[in-house]
Design an enzyme around this catalytic site. Structure first.
Site, PDB file in Angstrom:
ATOM      1  N   ARG A 268      -0.876   5.523  19.776  1.00 45.18           N
ATOM      2  CA  ARG A 268      -1.316   6.714  19.053  1.00 45.18           C
ATOM      3  C   ARG A 268      -2.142   7.604  19.991  1.00 45.18           C
ATOM      4  NH1 ARG A 268       0.050   5.980  13.793  1.00 45.18           N
ATOM      5  NH2 ARG A 268      -0.258   3.908  12.910  1.00 45.18           N
TER       6      ARG A 268
ATOM      7  N   SER B  55       0.808  -1.223   0.000  1.00 41.93           N
ATOM      8  CA  SER B  55       0.000   0.000   0.000  1.00 41.93           C
ATOM      9  C   SER B  55       0.842   1.274   0.000  1.00 41.93           C
ATOM     10  CB  SER B  55      -0.945  -0.068   1.202  1.00 41.93           C
ATOM     11  OG  SER B  55      -1.764   1.045   1.246  1.00 41.93           O
TER      12      SER B  55
ATOM     13  N   ARG C 252      -4.706   4.774  21.872  1.00 41.99           N
ATOM     14  CA  ARG C 252      -4.868   3.345  21.554  1.00 41.99           C
ATOM     15  C   ARG C 252      -3.539   2.807  21.027  1.00 41.99           C
ATOM     16  NH1 ARG C 252      -5.080   3.269  16.021  1.00 41.99           N
ATOM     17  NH2 ARG C 252      -5.528   1.060  15.924  1.00 41.99           N
TER      18      ARG C 252
ATOM     19  N   ASP D 130      -3.736   6.276  -2.895  1.00 44.02           N
ATOM     20  CA  ASP D 130      -2.555   5.713  -2.216  1.00 44.02           C
ATOM     21  C   ASP D 130      -1.924   4.648  -3.123  1.00 44.02           C
ATOM     22  OD1 ASP D 130      -4.206   3.514  -1.849  1.00 44.02           O
ATOM     23  OD2 ASP D 130      -3.513   3.125   0.191  1.00 44.02           O
TER      24      ASP D 130
ATOM     25  N   SER E   8      -1.327   1.189  18.310  1.00 44.78           N
ATOM     26  CA  SER E   8      -1.438   1.010  16.858  1.00 44.78           C
ATOM     27  C   SER E   8      -1.439  -0.482  16.532  1.00 44.78           C
ATOM     28  CB  SER E   8      -0.243   1.685  16.178  1.00 44.78           C
ATOM     29  OG  SER E   8      -0.057   1.135  14.890  1.00 44.78           O
TER      30      SER E   8
ATOM     31  N   THR F  60      -0.436  -1.400  13.486  1.00 44.11           N
ATOM     32  CA  THR F  60       0.546  -1.571  12.408  1.00 44.11           C
ATOM     33  C   THR F  60       1.938  -1.046  12.758  1.00 44.11           C
ATOM     34  OG1 THR F  60      -0.034   0.553  11.428  1.00 44.11           O
ATOM     35  CG2 THR F  60      -1.238  -1.352  10.600  1.00 44.11           C
TER      36      THR F  60
HETATM   37  C1  LIG Z   1      -4.937   6.326  12.587  1.00 43.71           C
HETATM   38  C2  LIG Z   1      -4.810   5.572  11.322  1.00 43.71           C
HETATM   39  O1  LIG Z   1      -4.842   6.157  10.228  1.00 43.71           O
HETATM   40  N1  LIG Z   1      -4.681   4.238  11.423  1.00 43.71           N
HETATM   41  C3  LIG Z   1      -4.528   3.359  10.264  1.00 43.71           C
HETATM   42  C4  LIG Z   1      -3.469   2.317  10.539  1.00 43.71           C
HETATM   43  O2  LIG Z   1      -3.850   1.560  11.657  1.00 43.71           O
HETATM   44  P1  LIG Z   1      -3.191   1.638  13.115  1.00 43.71           P
HETATM   45  O3  LIG Z   1      -3.783   0.468  13.848  1.00 43.71           O
HETATM   46  O4  LIG Z   1      -3.607   2.951  13.666  1.00 43.71           O
HETATM   47  O5  LIG Z   1      -1.695   1.574  12.948  1.00 43.71           O
HETATM   48  O6  LIG Z   1      -3.357   1.437   9.407  1.00 43.71           O
HETATM   49  C5  LIG Z   1      -4.564   0.698   9.141  1.00 43.71           C
HETATM   50  C6  LIG Z   1      -4.275  -0.245   7.984  1.00 43.71           C
HETATM   51  O7  LIG Z   1      -3.915   0.425   6.819  1.00 43.71           O
HETATM   52  C7  LIG Z   1      -5.713   1.672   8.828  1.00 43.71           C
HETATM   53  O8  LIG Z   1      -6.886   0.930   8.638  1.00 43.71           O
HETATM   54  C8  LIG Z   1      -5.856   2.671   9.979  1.00 43.71           C
HETATM   55  O9  LIG Z   1      -6.814   3.636   9.667  1.00 43.71           O
HETATM   56 MG   LIG Z   2      -3.844   1.104   0.582  1.00 43.20          MG
END
Ligand SMILES: CC(=O)N[C@H]1[C@@H](OP(=O)(O)O)O[C@H](CO)[C@@H](O)[C@@H]1O
Ligand SMILES: [Mg+2]
Length: 560
Positions: free
Chosen positions: A528, A67, A519, A284, A521, A523
């Site tokens: 965050r 992505s 929360r 993206d 993250s 990923t």
């Molecule tokens: C605040 C934020 O933008 N978080 C993103 C990010 O997740 P996190 O769990 O916040 O790292 O990556 C995800 C997958 O691409 C997307 O679904 C989500 O919206």
């Molecule tokens: Mg994507």
């Protein structure tokens, strides 16, 4: 699994050893890492895809993409038979497979899982997997690893669909399992014909000239730009200029793309002061996210961002209007269906968008972050509209509702042909074909935005003024162990560690219109922090205070 099958699997698995000291997890977006360490993971996800196909006796998708990540990264994810994400129940198995230390351990896990899940190895249908990849240079060799994984489950078939956007692959899997036309050309034809249909249904008095001026799109130097070049030739009444299509030599996602534009709030490379006032959009790297923007002034690289929340609001307005027109017709037996329209957001949705949607009388629900949660919730409604603020979202129509609209349209064809009611029915049917029913899709989302703006005669500026975003700030905090934070209530309240939520509440109460939450993250290895308040200074200050709290409770200097 008989001996022959076992020895084929062992032999091929031994050609894909796992890299030393790497532990991967199938997060919200599948497995992602530096491409150089992903061969064994992708091979094993190939096996997983074949088993999933056997279990469901359906076609499964396997997409190779990272992505919006940098070009040297790559990743792999699975599309389930519905075209949605891999069922969450199989994620632990995906993790176990990816991290199995050697071929023997891997085989043991597979045998055990086949037994537990009762997977028919010699069922009526053999496994069938559609493969797709984005434009990353590592994609081709990773695709080969996936094929070898699939082949190691005897009788399995893989079909290489070539370079695709993620939503195209999800769309194809869904179409194939429904037994309808599923090629890439079918995708383009469905999108372009439903777009033309919406444009033809625009009331004459609303066709204000000058609104459908050219749209300029940042393709993130990736697959989305390339596909949009094809799609735009099949459209009538919409001019699109694609920049950063990948052909100009720019690097994927480097200073370009929806993630960059939304996070940095500056225009991407290839755009500049000469673009003041024009309508722009950004995709993206795998074209499942979309944001719009405009350049307000020649003297700065700042943009006016129109994010996922505003796209959601625009879609909600339009759908609500069509439902209301449709319900006005007194004729016929079928005019009394009360369609349930639901809106799904996450805690990251700007508070002003939620207020706006509620003022429209809409039902707004919240889920944790990650499209799999939003999608699941939206599917509970006749029409469910979901978006993450970062631009991933779509509109889901229930089979029951579509069946009713089809019948109502037939009824109106004889009772009131060409009436406003019938046009509203036709518009809803066209939207259900245009907007991807499997997953958020930047290309189909973009065409729907364009058709709606044209329908209501709005410029990007008018759209942007729908409501004023509350100033917000997002921060990341590195902590000892992010799993120490446990949340509830769609991630808006912390239940662990004790005391931190009370401290957040006390801090937030100091700010007019203050709202904040933390929360872990899914990923990245961070906590965050999100804060909103009545001014940018206040939002920044609230976010900083909360970040300090996080550090105090969970940081490296904390006693916990
Ligand atoms: C605040 C934020 O933008 N978080 C993103 C990010 O997740 P996190 O769990 O916040 O790292 O990556 C995800 C997958 O691409 C997307 O679904 C989500 O919206
Ligand atoms: Mg994507």
């Amino acid at each position: 699994m008989n001996e022959e099958q076992q020895s084929i699997l062992l032999e091929s698995a031994s050609r894909f050893p796992t890299p030393e000291g790497v532990k991967l997890s199938y997060g919200t977006a599948g497995f992602r890492a530096d491409a150089s360490i992903l061969q064994s993971t992708v091979f094993r996800v190939g096996i997983l895809a074949a088993l999933r196909s056997l279990k469901t006796q359906s076609v499964i998708g396997l997409m190779i993409t990272a992505s919006h990540n940098k070009v040297s990264d790559n990743g792999v994810k699975i599309a389930d038979p519905s075209g949605g994400m891999l069922t969450q129940e199989w994620e632990p198995f995906a993790d176990a497979l990816a991290n199995a230390s050697d071929a023997q351990v891997l085989l043991g896990l597979i045998i055990e899982f086949i037994k537990k899940e009762n997977i028919p190895l010699n069922g009526v249908r053999s496994a069938e997997i559609l493969l797709g990849r984005d434009t990353r240079p590592s994609g081709e060799s990773l695709l080969e690893a996936a094929r070898q994984g699939i082949c190691s489950i005897l009788g399995s078939v893989s079909l290489d669909m070539g370079i695709l956007t993620t939503p195209q692959l999800h769309w194809m899997v869904r179409a194939r399992n429904k037994g309808i036309k599923s090629s890439e050309l079918d995708y383009f034809e469905q999108l372009s014909s439903s777009f033309r249909c919406l444009m033809d249904l625009i009331p004459k008095e609303r066709k204000i000239s000058g609104v459908v001026d050219k749209l300029t799109v940042d393709g993130a130097n990736g697959v989305g730009g390339e596909k949009l070049e094809v799609l735009k030739k099949m459209l009538n009444g919409l001019l699109i200029e694609v920049r950063n299509s990948g052909k100009e030599g720019g690097v994927l996602n480097e200073g370009v793309g929806a993630d960059y534009v939304q996070k940095e709030k500056v225009f991407p490379c290839g755009f500049g002061p000469n673009d003041v006032g024009i309508r722009c959009a950004s995709l993206d790297g795998d074209a499942d996210r979309l944001v719009y923007f405009s350049v307000p002034s020649k003297s700065s690289n700042k943009i006016g961002l129109v994010d996922g929340d505003k796209m959601l609001s625009l879609f909600a307005l339009f759908i609500k209007e069509q439902l209301s027109i449709l319900s006005k017709g007194g004729d016929g037996k079928l005019n009394n269906y009360q369609a349930r329209l639901g809106i799904v957001q996450t805690a990251y949705a700007n508070g002003a968008s939620t207020d706006y949607l509620k003022q429209l009388g809409l039902e707004v629900m919240f889920t944790p972050t990650g499209v799999k949660y939003l999608h699941e919730k939206a599917a509970e409604y006749d029409i469910g509209i979901y978006f993450e603020a970062n631009g991933h979202g779509t509109i889901l129509f229930s089979e029951r509702f579509l069946y009713w609209v089809e019948a109502r349209n037939d009824e109106l064809s004889s009772l009131a042909k060409g009436s406003e009611q019938q046009k509203a029915a036709l518009r809803l049917l066209a939207v259900s074909k245009l907007i991807n029913q499997a997953v958020g899709d930047a290309l189909s989302g973009l065409l729907l935005v364009e058709a709606i703006l044209c329908h209501i005669g709005w410029s990007i500026h008018r759209w942007s003024e729908l409501y004023q975003d509350l100033p917000s700030r997002q921060l990341k905090v590195k902590v000892v162990d992010r799993t120490a934070v446990v949340t509830t209530n769609a991630e808006t309240l912390v239940v662990q560690p004790p005391g931190i939520q009370e401290a957040i509440n006390a801090e937030t109460a100091k700010y007019p219109q203050g709202r904040s939450f933390i929360r872990p993250s899914g990923t990245e290895d961070v906590i965050r922090v999100y804060a909103e308040a009545s001014t940018q200074e206040a939002a920044d200050s609230l976010a900083n205070s909360i970040a300090q709290l996080v550090d105090r409770f969970l940081g490296f200097g904390s006693s916990q």
